[in-house]
Design an enzyme around this catalytic site. Structure first.
Site: not given
Length: 276
Positions: A49, A54, A79, A112
């Site tokens: 994931d 990120y 996401k 998200h």
């Protein structure tokens, strides 16, 4: 039956999703990340994931590639970030994520955060990606009940997953009940509350009783509550330890004791009050 790392649940469109995976939040690009992904896969993990925010999709993709495992044997989630919410911008963000990951498709793509006035257009884009067969499943993250109700008013396709902050101090009972009643699979992020539960007296006592770590007790609790879980770690011994939760079962009484630890306490942002 959830009895090993490859055990799956069937989400509402018939796709099989692993109950257990590796999260990579706050793991920076670089050898540590690539190695963590490869290590997890080597030890039997099949779900990874990540998210565009990120900033580590390239490393995740590299780890997948270097693992040598067939793409169809993995379940990969990413996401769309808040800045990209909108019909065309979400479609473009999906392609950017694919390019960074070096993949042909994602198994699951999530919105998200429920940014007011934006998530419906983004959802329309996810529906388009899904209808075109470019993604296997679509869902949301951090949606509370009222966000889900609002989305479902106009959605053609019901979300398959809602990934939320979930741990013994934040059991999200209303969200979980709504998801269960509507066939939406709940998934936990920050299942270990960023380490803040590791010295909790009740959990320490249960860890001793079952001869397991506190982390293993919490992760087992997730699974027995029907919640998919994706603990984050980059250390090999921890990646292995986290996954060793299929050889024991918590009693109903012990499950209840853990449920009772709830304080509606968040370590992450409040989905009803965030400004990013």
């Amino acid at each position: 039956m959830i009895n090993n790392l490859q055990s799956t649940t069937t989400i509402n469109n018939g796709v099989k999703m692993p109950w257990f995976g590796l999260g990579v939040f706050k793991v920076e690009e670089g050898p540590e990340l690539v190695n963590a992904v490869k290590t997890a896969i080597k030890h039997g993990y099949r779900s990874i994931d990540t998210a565009s925010i990120y900033g580590n999709e390239e490393g995740v993709g590299q780890g997948i590639k270097e693992s040598g495992i067939a793409r169809e044997d993995l379940f990969v989630t990413s996401k769309v970030w808040n800045a990209d919410l909108g019909y065309e911008s979400t479609l473009a963000a999906y392609q950017t994520s694919l390019d960074k990951l070096g993949l042909e498709y994602l198994d699951l793509y999530l919105i998200h955060w429920p940014v007011a006035g934006k998530y419906k257009e983004a959802w329309r884009a996810l529906e388009t990606l899904y209808k075109e067969g470019r993604v296997k499943a679509i869902g949301v993250s951090n949606f509370q009940v009222h966000h889900l109700e609002d989305l479902l008013k106009d959605a053609e396709i019901k979300p398959m997953v809602n990934q939320v902050e979930y741990h013994p101090r934040l059991t999200q009972k209303e969200v979980q009940t709504f998801c269960r009643e509507n066939g939406i699979q709940m998934e936990a992020w920050s299942p270990l509350m960023q380490g803040q539960l590791l010295d909790n007296e009740v959990l320490v006592e249960l860890a001793s009783k079952y001869n397991k770590s506190v982390a293993q007790i919490i992760l087992r609790w997730d699974l027995q509550n029907g919640v998919i879980t994706i603990p984050k770690s980059t250390k090999e011994h921890r990646i292995i330890e986290n996954s060793q939760v299929f050889d024991f079962e918590l009693t109903q009484e012990d499950m209840h004791r853990i449920n009772e630890l709830n304080q509606n306490h968040r370590v992450g942002p409040d989905p009803d009050n965030f400004d990013f």
